[in-house]
Scaffold this active site. Structure first.
Site, mmCIF file in Angstrom:
data_model
loop_
_atom_site.group_PDB
_atom_site.id
_atom_site.type_symbol
_atom_site.label_atom_id
_atom_site.label_comp_id
_atom_site.label_asym_id
_atom_site.label_seq_id
_atom_site.Cartn_x
_atom_site.Cartn_y
_atom_site.Cartn_z
ATOM 1 N N THR A 89 0.826 -1.195 0.000
ATOM 2 C CA THR A 89 0.000 0.000 0.000
ATOM 3 C C THR A 89 0.872 1.261 0.000
ATOM 4 O O THR A 89 1.810 1.384 0.776
ATOM 5 C CB THR A 89 -0.926 0.008 1.217
ATOM 6 O OG1 THR A 89 -1.812 -1.112 1.143
ATOM 7 C CG2 THR A 89 -1.742 1.275 1.322
ATOM 8 N N ASN A 114 2.154 -10.530 9.740
ATOM 9 C CA ASN A 114 2.792 -9.237 9.522
ATOM 10 C C ASN A 114 1.931 -8.138 10.109
ATOM 11 O O ASN A 114 0.707 -8.181 10.036
ATOM 12 C CB ASN A 114 3.075 -9.021 8.021
ATOM 13 C CG ASN A 114 2.092 -8.076 7.364
ATOM 14 O OD1 ASN A 114 2.157 -6.870 7.571
ATOM 15 N ND2 ASN A 114 1.188 -8.613 6.560
ATOM 16 N N PHE A 118 1.807 -0.150 6.692
ATOM 17 C CA PHE A 118 1.888 0.729 5.513
ATOM 18 C C PHE A 118 3.249 1.432 5.430
ATOM 19 O O PHE A 118 3.325 2.629 5.115
ATOM 20 C CB PHE A 118 0.782 1.782 5.526
ATOM 21 C CG PHE A 118 -0.605 1.266 5.270
ATOM 22 C CD1 PHE A 118 -0.855 -0.063 5.035
ATOM 23 C CD2 PHE A 118 -1.691 2.148 5.288
ATOM 24 C CE1 PHE A 118 -2.155 -0.525 4.805
ATOM 25 C CE2 PHE A 118 -2.981 1.701 5.061
ATOM 26 C CZ PHE A 118 -3.213 0.360 4.828
ATOM 27 N N SER A 179 -6.962 -2.657 6.625
ATOM 28 C CA SER A 179 -5.791 -3.155 7.345
ATOM 29 C C SER A 179 -5.966 -2.983 8.855
ATOM 30 O O SER A 179 -6.350 -1.904 9.315
ATOM 31 C CB SER A 179 -4.529 -2.414 6.895
ATOM 32 O OG SER A 179 -3.442 -2.750 7.735
#
Length: 219
Positions: A89, A114, A118, A179
């Site tokens: 991203t 993970n 970003f 996210s």
């Protein structure tokens, strides 16, 4: 890739922490691509074209966002065999992501966790890298998000800035507000804020399409 070469590379990389191994692997792919040896290592890439939403994919295997966060390994992933690559991203401004360690192996499950957050060099750097990926023949997606420090009430401006920047280089654009690694981001998934955000983006998509004679990425 031959089983012996894969086994040797895996043994080496698993001696390193996961994020270092990830970065080293991408660096190695870029070097192999620039030296024109990836096709020799990978062999022929099967052709299995398919057309979806007006986009022609050379095959049905793609790479999701999160691997090529900086959009600097696109050529290499194409030569490895991916028919499409989604980069990012990418956010409007560079940001370091979450504190380390933030990438973990689950070896018995053959999985990873993970929480990168970003981490990227920003949309401008990502677009510049995409423009240099002249040997990639697949479909290129750009995954965009908001910066961690941008409050949710201003999130639309981050997404709109990324949409405008990615427009000339993307075959499609993915909007990331799901996210779990950016605090508060998933609050944008609620019905009302999601509707406002998507309405803003679709309106800008229409404006950009008009300015570029109807050419527009899917989103």
């Amino acid at each position: 890739m031959s089983p012996a070469l894969y086994s040797a590379a895996k043994s080496l990389l698993f001696q390193l922490n996961p994020e270092t191994a990830h970065n080293l692997t991408l660096f190695g792919l870029r070097m192999a691509e620039r030296m024109r040896v990836l096709p020799l290592m990978m062999g022929d890439v099967p052709s299995d074209p398919v057309e979806i939403l007006g986009m022609k994919f050379p095959n049905r295997v793609g790479l999701a966002a999160g691997m090529d966060k900086e959009a600097d390994t696109v050529n290499a992933f194409g030569q490895v065999g991916f028919g499409f690559v989604e980069v990012g991203t990418l956010t409007p401004r560079p940001q370091p992501g979450n504190d380390k360690p933030r990438l973990f192996r689950l070896i018995p499950q053959r999985a990873i966790i993970n929480r990168m957050g970003f981490n990227n060099h920003g949309i401008a750097a990502g677009v510049e890298n995409i423009q240099e990926a002249t040997r990639f023949g697949g479909v290129l997606g750009v995954n965009i998000g908001k910066n961690k420090l941008t409050p949710n009430e201003d999130a639309a401006q981050d997404y709109l800035a990324c949409l405008r920047a990615a427009w000339p280089v993307a075959d499609y654009i993915a909007i990331n507000f799901s996210s779990p690694n950016t605090p508060g981001l998933r609050d944008l998934q609620a019905a009302e804020p999601a509707a406002r955000l998507l309405a803003s983006l679709k309106s800008e998509q229409a404006n950009m399409a008009a300015e570029t004679d109807g050419r527009f990425p899917s989103s």
